[in-house]
Write an enzyme that holds these catalytic residues in place. Structure first.
Site, PDB file in Angstrom:
ATOM      1  N   ASP A  83     -35.795-101.366 -57.674  1.00 57.41           N
ATOM      2  CA  ASP A  83     -36.604-100.493 -58.520  1.00 57.41           C
ATOM      3  C   ASP A  83     -37.611-101.391 -59.239  1.00 57.41           C
ATOM      4  OD1 ASP A  83     -37.726 -98.412 -59.945  1.00 57.41           O
ATOM      5  OD2 ASP A  83     -35.816 -97.542 -60.585  1.00 57.41           O
ATOM      6  N   TRP A  84     -38.616-100.796 -59.814  1.00 56.89           N
ATOM      7  CA  TRP A  84     -39.756-101.534 -60.368  1.00 56.89           C
ATOM      8  C   TRP A  84     -39.354-102.336 -61.614  1.00 56.89           C
ATOM      9  CZ3 TRP A  84     -40.292 -99.426 -56.071  1.00 56.89           C
ATOM     10  CH2 TRP A  84     -41.494 -99.315 -55.386  1.00 56.89           C
TER      11      TRP A  84
END
Ligand code: NOJ
Length: 858
Positions: free
Chosen positions: A271-272
């Protein structure tokens, strides 16, 4: 209760090897073809080219929310990763599909596949290579959890089938699906340190979801197992820690459960900003870092040049970078992606202008970025149908379906438009006007938004109905003057919003603060119904709200949960209110009070500055399993019974359930998978001379862009800038973490989705469903299983079907297959599924509490 990390930080696993021993596996469509294709492709890559496809170029470094580096020598584009679970984010001329939980409420496998296929087609035509959806984490443990609506409902079996069918749909159109967020990502509070510190919480690590092995297998990772079986190409690891090890460097979850036990063949993407280290992530099973920089716009990466260096100095073994590249390319080739056929991305995430700086972070390369390609085709038809079929009628005293009412008064802001326009609030970071989607990254720009007001008015005009609307929750005098008139049918609208944690709407930072309606909604309903005994309540919410008082109010003639329906909102609602199509069933429980859910969002840090500890002490007992435990599964048996139970929804007809039959199908004993994998292969040679890894001569460096090259090639230590440089991985990774020797296969593993025998059909269950009413409509029969034994839920969902258009008087057969996995429990000691000796019972009926048919399993 004390929770310990489930294992050490690393478990070696070389899962692509199983392509060899299992060439005929049915579930990976092009295993053999892609294996050879992928070996041939990856073998020709240089080290920096391999690193380039594992590492994002940095936040706002390219057109999509995430892009990998490209391989210009071979014509490989920069791969585009784009949100999300209800269609394309940051785009134009795209569709806005119903959110996951509304899709979940259809209980329809073919609508899930169609929705996925349409989203996949739109992604493909916009030049997206990996679509960042569907979501099944959160699993819906917390009724106030911010992102529960992105996923499909509060049950792993329902979520698993919705996830798998959506994946199949997306990938059928040549785009890799990314199932997320792996795993136990149930709340927004404390998911990221920066976000939390920004809100005044003094913590230094992200929340840890502490889940035991049994609950992990039977609940949180169950849907992902289905996605793997369906051949999902990518899985996104989550922000939170799991048992105090970060989601993207938790070897038990990545190498262990996902790649070894489930035999996941694709790649794990972070995920970012969910990556927190370099080598340990590589060893734990991360294959791609997104968006590539350590934190947004630092210009530094844990991978990129650092991964190149780590491979050069042997800290990350060469087989691991090959494995990463293999997994990424295998997923692409599997869905039919080709180097030549891949579309250039024709939209731009960072502005809607036709021309802009392509490298937005650096403000470089001004060029045409938006090409206005319309990808919507006829998807509006599907959207209208699936949002209608996912609309749930919770109460109806006969007022529905509407039939040319004389006078409709539509009341409430939620019936109308956002004055700023449908896309006026970026990432839907306000809740003004009708609510038709979540807020956060799981959003799309609407191509238009049919409001309930406009659609109901159209219908009224057709019918000769008088129609007036007051699109505010606060203009009481106007509302009052309408409602005191004779012949009025009032449709009162109210909503709540929930979404992703970086957005704050009215003090709700993703997770909701309570389960009441927003903007005075509860009072509005009370006031309207006080004046009008024909009041229809319409709710646009992504999860439950408290309906006890409303459900008991005799003037409330109907309650309709319209979920978050996407662009066709008003049309879908009208189709249900006027009985033009069949409604859905609730994919979660509507409790009478907040406390009735038995668990809660962790709103305050509970571990000093350390990681907040979210002990999932509820285990299996969230949503209907908790309510059943409290009130023994008997409707109304005590105050703790739900207002409306999981699986409930009224229909246009009545159905009789009869003739339950259980046929035993398969007796062969379950064999644990045995044997060893082959040794981890490496492909292609590369120079080990650090001098070969500097930036190419004359290279023009783009500010903040992440590259695979080294800033300096004088010495590894200088290049790394790391005081621990030269420490071998052996000194800080657990034993065997990067061991490339053959490994024992997991007893519950063997092929994508796990041991093949888990899917043996052990029982076939059939029942007769007869339409005893006067209207042709759909029915959603549900099958629940009691596994028996201490500490097990009263019953769990293990089968359902949406049988469409059953004519009055007609009988149809509901058929469900119970697999070995369906009747098993996870045995943590054996690390395998077992059918326990506890007596097992099944029930069939129309909701989790209306179960007229029952039988014992022999
Ligand atoms: C963070 C979100 O958690 C994830 O779902 C999304 O795909 C990425 N941001 C990219 O926008």
């Amino acid at each position: 209760m004390m929770y310990k990390p489930m294992t050490s930080a690393a478990e070696p696993c070389y899962i692509l090897q199983i392509f060899f021993p299992m060439p005929s596996t049915l579930h990976h469509l092009v295993v053999n073809k892609s294996w050879n294709q992928v070996v041939a492709f990856v073998s020709q890559l240089t080290l920096t080219e391999k690193v380039n496809i594992t590492t994002g170029v940095g936040w706002m470094g390219e057109k999509c929310v995430g892009n990998t580096g490209s391989i210009p020598r071979l014509g490989v584009k920069s791969l585009c990763m784009q949100d999300g679970p209800l269609g394309l984010r940051f785009s134009d001329y795209n569709s806005a599909f119903p959110v996951g939980v509304t899709a979940g409420a259809t209980w329809s496998r073919h609508l899930w596949r169609d929705r996925g296929a349409a989203m996949g087609a739109e992604a493909r035509d916009k030049g997206v290579d990996v679509l960042l959806g569907p979501a099944s984490g959160p699993l819906g443990r917390l009724s106030k959890g911010g992102r529960i609506a992105e996923a499909f409902g509060a049950d792993p079996y329902l979520q698993g089938l919705a996830l798998a069918n959506t994946v199949t749909g997306i990938q059928s159109n040549g785009v890799v699906a990314c199932a997320k967020h792996y795993i136990a990502n149930e709340q927004e509070h404390f998911r990221q340190v920066g976000e939390s510190v920004g809100r005044g919480f003094d913590i230094s690590e992200s929340l840890s979801s502490n889940v035991n092995d049994k609950v992990m297998h039977e609940y949180y990772s169950w849907p992902f197992q289905d996605a793997v079986k369906a051949g999902v190409g990518a899985i996104m690891c989550s922000y939170n820690q799991i048992n105090n090890s970060y989601g993207c460097q938790n070897s038990k979850m990545l190498n262990g459960i996902l790649k070894d036990e489930y035999s996941f063949q694709g790649f794990v993407m972070s995920d970012w900003q969910a990556q927190h280290s370099g080598v340990s992530n590589a060893a734990a099973g991360l294959d791609m870092t997104m968006p590539g920089d350590t934190l947004f716009n630092t210009g530094h990466s844990y991978w990129g040049g650092n991964l190149t260096l780590a491979v050069l100095n042997g800290t990350v073994p060469a087989y691991r970078i090959d494995d990463m590249a293999m997994r990424i390319m295998a997923s692409l080739f599997k869905v039919g992606w080709t180097v030549q056929g891949a579309k250039e991305t024709n939209f731009f995430s960072w502005s809607r202008l036709q021309f802009d700086y392509r490298q937005a972070a650096a403000k470089e390369n001004y060029e045409q970025v938006n090409f206005g390609v319309d990808v919507r085709a006829n998807h509006a038809n599907h959207i209208r149908e699936s949002a209608a079929k996912g609309t749930v009628i919770l109460k109806n005293n006969g007022i529905l379906p509407l039939n040319k009412p004389k006078f409709i008064a539509a009341i409430g802001e939620d019936a109308g438009a956002n004055p700023k326009g449908p896309n006026g609030c970026p990432d839907r970071n306000c809740n003004d006007g009708t609510n038709a989607m979540v807020y956060g990254s799981g959003t799309s720009n609407y191509p238009y938004l049919i409001t309930p007001d406009s659609a109901l008015q159209q219908q009224a005009i057709k019918d000769g109905t008088r129609y007036e609307s007051v699109l505010s929750n606060y203009l009481w005098p106007s509302v009052h003057d309408l409602l005191v008139q004779p012949n009025v049918t009032a449709i009162v609208f109210a909503n709540t919003a929930a979404g992703e944690g970086y957005i704050n709407i009215g003090g709700n930072t993703g997770d909701r603060n309570n389960l009441t309606l927003w903007k005075n909604g509860d009072d509005l309903i009370k006031n309207v119904s006080a004046l009008c005994s024909n009041t229809i309540v319409v709710l646009h919410t992504g999860g439950p709200v408290l309906l006890d008082a409303i459900s008991k109010n005799p003037n409330v003639s109907a309650i309709v949960w319209a979920g978050e329906p996407g662009q066709e909102s008003g049309n879908s609602l009208t189709d249900i209110l006027y009985g033009k199509t069949s409604p859905g069933r609730s994919p979660f429980t509507w409790g009478a009070t907040e406390e009735s859910y038995g668990n809660n969002v962790l709103y305050k840090p509970n571990n000093g500055k350390g990681a907040p500890q979210d002990n999932f002490e509820d285990g299996a007992f969230f949503d209907y399993r908790y309510f059943d435990k409290q009130s023994d599964g008997k409707p109304g048996s005590d105050q703790k019974a739900p207002v409306y139970e999981f699986g409930f929804g009224l229909s246009w007809s009545t159905f009789k359930y009869s003739d339950l039959k259980v046929v035993k199908k398969n007796d062969r004993p379950y064999q644990p998978t045995t044997g060893l994998t082959i040794a981890a292969p490496t492909f292609g040679n590369f120079s080990t001379d650090i001098k070969d890894y500097g930036f190419p001569k004359g290279f023009r460096y783009i500010y903040q862009f992440i590259y695979p090259w080294l800033n300096t090639t004088t010495s590894g230590r200088e290049a790394s800038g790391d005081s621990s440089y030269g420490k071998t991985a052996k000194e800080f990774l657990p034993p065997h973490a990067i061991d490339s020797n053959p490994q024992p296969k997991h007893p519950a593993g063997g092929e994508p989705g796990g041991n093949r025998q888990l899917y043996d059909v052990i029982y076939e269950v059939t029942a007769t469903i007869t339409n005893t009413g006067n209207t042709m409509t759909d029915e959603v029969p549900q099958l629940y299983v009691s596994h028996g034994g201490d500490g097990e839920p009263v019953r769990v969902l293990r089968g359902f079907d949406r049988i469409e258009r059953i004519a009055p008087g007609a009988s149809v057969t509901f058929r469900a297959e119970l697999t070995r996995r369906d009747i098993s429990n996870w045995d943590s000691k054996a690390q395998n599924w077992v059918v326990t000796s506890a007596p097992k019972t099944i029930w069939v009926g129309s909701s989790s509490r209306n179960l007229p048919l029952t039988a014992k399993l022999q």
